[in-house]
Design a protein around this motif. Structure first.
Motif, PDB file in Angstrom:
ATOM      1  N   VAL B 132       0.885  -1.181   0.000  1.00  8.92           N
ATOM      2  CA  VAL B 132       0.000   0.000   0.000  1.00  8.92           C
ATOM      3  C   VAL B 132       0.914   1.220   0.000  1.00  8.92           C
ATOM      4  CG1 VAL B 132      -1.801   1.264   1.246  1.00  8.92           C
ATOM      5  CG2 VAL B 132      -1.728  -1.233   1.355  1.00  8.92           C
ATOM      6  N   TRP B 141       2.444   0.557   3.850  1.00  8.43           N
ATOM      7  CA  TRP B 141       2.185  -0.706   4.557  1.00  8.43           C
ATOM      8  C   TRP B 141       2.495  -1.874   3.612  1.00  8.43           C
ATOM      9  CZ3 TRP B 141      -1.555   3.273   4.974  1.00  8.43           C
ATOM     10  CH2 TRP B 141      -1.765   3.766   6.264  1.00  8.43           C
ATOM     11  N   VAL B 143       1.359  -5.784   2.957  1.00  5.34           N
ATOM     12  CA  VAL B 143       0.301  -6.734   3.332  1.00  5.34           C
ATOM     13  C   VAL B 143       0.691  -8.110   2.801  1.00  5.34           C
ATOM     14  CG1 VAL B 143      -2.156  -7.262   3.179  1.00  5.34           C
ATOM     15  CG2 VAL B 143      -1.403  -4.882   3.101  1.00  5.34           C
ATOM     16  N   VAL B 154       0.001  -7.290   8.394  1.00  2.84           N
ATOM     17  CA  VAL B 154       0.228  -5.942   7.859  1.00  2.84           C
ATOM     18  C   VAL B 154       1.393  -5.313   8.607  1.00  2.84           C
ATOM     19  CG1 VAL B 154      -0.783  -3.689   7.421  1.00  2.84           C
ATOM     20  CG2 VAL B 154      -2.218  -5.725   7.330  1.00  2.84           C
ATOM     21  N   CYS B 168      -7.610   4.160   7.586  1.00  2.00           N
ATOM     22  CA  CYS B 168      -7.572   3.431   6.318  1.00  2.00           C
ATOM     23  C   CYS B 168      -8.136   2.038   6.555  1.00  2.00           C
ATOM     24  CB  CYS B 168      -6.135   3.303   5.818  1.00  2.00           C
ATOM     25  SG  CYS B 168      -5.553   4.753   4.971  1.00  2.00           S
ATOM     26  N   LYS B 169      -9.192   1.705   5.847  1.00  4.25           N
ATOM     27  CA  LYS B 169      -9.778   0.367   5.978  1.00  4.25           C
ATOM     28  C   LYS B 169      -9.285  -0.518   4.838  1.00  4.25           C
ATOM     29  CE  LYS B 169     -13.982   1.266   8.571  1.00  4.25           C
ATOM     30  NZ  LYS B 169     -15.443   1.119   8.615  1.00  4.25           N
ATOM     31  N   LEU B 170      -8.994  -1.774   5.182  1.00  5.37           N
ATOM     32  CA  LEU B 170      -8.521  -2.723   4.182  1.00  5.37           C
ATOM     33  C   LEU B 170      -9.675  -3.674   3.836  1.00  5.37           C
ATOM     34  CD1 LEU B 170      -5.941  -3.766   2.662  1.00  5.37           C
ATOM     35  CD2 LEU B 170      -5.728  -5.415   4.487  1.00  5.37           C
ATOM     36  N   TRP B 171     -10.064  -3.665   2.561  1.00  2.00           N
ATOM     37  CA  TRP B 171     -11.157  -4.520   2.091  1.00  2.00           C
ATOM     38  C   TRP B 171     -10.593  -5.555   1.132  1.00  2.00           C
ATOM     39  CZ3 TRP B 171     -16.355  -2.823   3.264  1.00  2.00           C
ATOM     40  CH2 TRP B 171     -16.439  -1.544   3.836  1.00  2.00           C
ATOM     41  N   LEU B 184      -5.754  -0.430   8.794  1.00  4.35           N
ATOM     42  CA  LEU B 184      -4.292  -0.423   8.691  1.00  4.35           C
ATOM     43  C   LEU B 184      -3.720   0.263   9.936  1.00  4.35           C
ATOM     44  CD1 LEU B 184      -3.883   0.470   4.885  1.00  4.35           C
ATOM     45  CD2 LEU B 184      -3.746  -1.769   5.990  1.00  4.35           C
ATOM     46  N   ILE B 207      -7.549  -6.122  -3.561  1.00  3.20           N
ATOM     47  CA  ILE B 207      -7.334  -5.400  -2.306  1.00  3.20           C
ATOM     48  C   ILE B 207      -7.762  -3.953  -2.524  1.00  3.20           C
ATOM     49  CG2 ILE B 207      -5.585  -4.674  -0.619  1.00  3.20           C
ATOM     50  CD1 ILE B 207      -4.005  -7.097  -2.267  1.00  3.20           C
ATOM     51  N   VAL B 209      -8.174  -0.199  -0.470  1.00  7.52           N
ATOM     52  CA  VAL B 209      -7.937   0.596   0.742  1.00  7.52           C
ATOM     53  C   VAL B 209      -8.783   1.868   0.642  1.00  7.52           C
ATOM     54  CG1 VAL B 209      -6.222   1.838   2.118  1.00  7.52           C
ATOM     55  CG2 VAL B 209      -5.593  -0.295   0.982  1.00  7.52           C
ATOM     56  N   LYS B 229      -5.754   0.332  -4.732  1.00  2.00           N
ATOM     57  CA  LYS B 229      -6.496  -0.825  -5.232  1.00  2.00           C
ATOM     58  C   LYS B 229      -5.518  -1.697  -6.004  1.00  2.00           C
ATOM     59  CE  LYS B 229     -10.716   0.028  -7.036  1.00  2.00           C
ATOM     60  NZ  LYS B 229     -11.720   0.331  -8.078  1.00  2.00           N
TER      61      LYS B 229
END
Lengths: 188, 242
Positions: B132, B141, B143, B154, B168-171, B184, B207, B209, B229
């Motif tokens: 990321v 980051w 992952v 992470v 920051c959300k990780l989907w 994150l 992925i 974010v 992404k």
């Protein structure tokens, strides 16, 4: 802050959410546990300001290391108490070293161990079962275990502080642990 | 208070009863440096001794739990809250989104090269990595997928600055289905669980974010602006295992 439950399943859930960096979970965890952890830190450090600094560090460690908590190994409060105790004992060691480097006055600052034991004994009135088990210990055994646990003293330091031979201090601790264990095992 | 049978010898760690008591003293922290070193050397290979130590931790915890709780001052929580919130210095969401698009184009070019010459490795067992990037296009980051695909690890490199109250959300996205696996971290290493249903397809997942309010719901329809992404890249020759 309104306090929350210390129920292990609830605390485990909060730690899982802390692992996902959910600030609400840390707040709930703080509400549930901070007064207990603060009491431990105050007992070890005997200074409110230092205990506050340490408590802050404890919760930041919990926040950053929640992913390392393993429910198969320890209950949540045991894990958090261990973090708090280590944090405070580390602080105490650093403080002692600084004091020793700066001056010999640290030797004069040590409180009277007999008075400390009396004060702790009063706090222990809060738990009947613990009080019962502690009554099973001889005074000297109890005092040694408390001083080691809460102040991080080695055998040698206890021997010097209590002005007793090293072998006597070792004996008190071993016998005390044996008695404490045999008393606590059925109720834990 | 004197005891006629004074102990002068160190613990004999070959005897089970003495090992058990030594575990208690290990938790009390009263062992000498030499005794402690011997004990730790043995404990490293003995699950029984590790369990003994944990049992003593639980038992000696009565010393902690029997203390009367003391409420810390109210301002202390504010200080902690302040420290876990990300800072907002230097944040530009638009710039990050734009640079993510540039980065995505670069990834496409890289993927084309990799397709022309596929790597000589088994993608089912290899480590997979996604980087990321920050708005400055530097790694923020890393992952990694776990070998059994049940977790993501992470590692924070240099986290991006975010506005107050944002994370920051990780989907992960497989087909049309999304899963929010975690936030994150600001520092250190974080272990995020992958939902069971997604584990078989993890290395093929997309992925994503996003930047969202800390307390927002994990509903993909309400996902905040996407700043990163992409997909995992298999790593050849990695020896890391977790």
């Amino acid at each position: 802050m309104k306090s929350e439950t210390l129920e292990p399943t609830h605390l485990k859930e909060l730690l899982t959410r802390c692992q996902q960096q959910d600030p609400k979970a840390l707040k709930s965890l703080y509400k549930a546990t901070s007064s207990h952890l603060f009491a431990v830190l105050l007992r070890i450090l005997r200074n409110e300001s230092h205990a506050e600094d340490c408590l802050q560090q404890v919760f930041l460690k919990v926040w950053n290391n929640a992913g390392q908590y393993n429910p198969d190994i320890a209950r949540p409060m045991t894990w958090m108490n261990t973090i708090a105790r280590n944090q405070a004992l580390d602080w105490l060691r650093r403080y002692k070293n600084d004091q020793l480097n700066d001056s010999d006055d640290v030797l004069l600052q040590q409180a009277d161990p007999a008075r400390q034991t009396d004060s702790l004994a009063q706090q222990w009135q809060n738990s009947d079962k613990v009080h019962h088990c502690l009554k099973e210990l001889k005074d000297a055994q109890r005092q040694c275990i408390e001083l080691a646990y809460f102040e991080g003293h080695s055998h040698q330091e206890l021997s010097e502080r209590l002005d007793q031979p090293l072998g006597t201090v070792k004996t008190w601790i071993r016998r005390g642990l044996e008695r404490l264990k045999s008393c606590l095992t059925p109720i834990i | 208070m004197s005891d006629p049978h004074h102990i002068t010898e160190p613990y004999d760690l070959t005897l089970p009863e003495q090992r058990h008591l030594a575990a208690g003293e290990y938790v009390l922290n009263t062992l000498s440096p030499k005794e402690k070193a011997s004990f730790e050397a043995l404990m490293a290979f003995s699950p029984d001794l590790q369990a003994d130590v944990q049992q003593w931790r639980e038992q000696l915890q009565v010393l902690d739990t029997s203390l009367k709780p003391v409420q810390p001052p109210a301002h202390l929580w504010k200080k902690i809250e302040q420290q876990i919130k990300p800072s907002k210095a230097g944040f530009s969401l638009k710039f990050w989104q734009l640079s993510a698009m540039v980065s995505f184009s670069f990834s496409l070019a890289l993927a084309t090269v990799l397709l022309i010459k596929p790597p000589m490795m088994n993608a089912d067992t290899a480590d997979h990595l996604y980087v990321v990037n920050s708005p400055e296009q530097k790694p923020a980051w890393l992952v990694n997928t776990s070998m059994d695909r049940s977790h993501l690890m992470v590692q924070t490199v240099k986290p991006a600055s975010l506005p107050d109250g944002k994370v920051c959300k990780l989907w992960l996205k497989v087909g049309d289905q999304y899963a929010m696996v975690g936030v994150l971290p600001h520092s250190g290493l974080s272990k995020l669980s992958v939902p069971q249903w997604m584990q078989n397809q993890l290395v093929n997942a997309q992925i994503i974010v996003s930047v969202d309010p800390m307390d927002s719901d994990n509903n993909p329809d309400e996902m905040g602006p996407v700043v990163n992404k992409g997909g995992f890249t298999p790593l050849e020759g990695s020896l890391r295992r977790f």
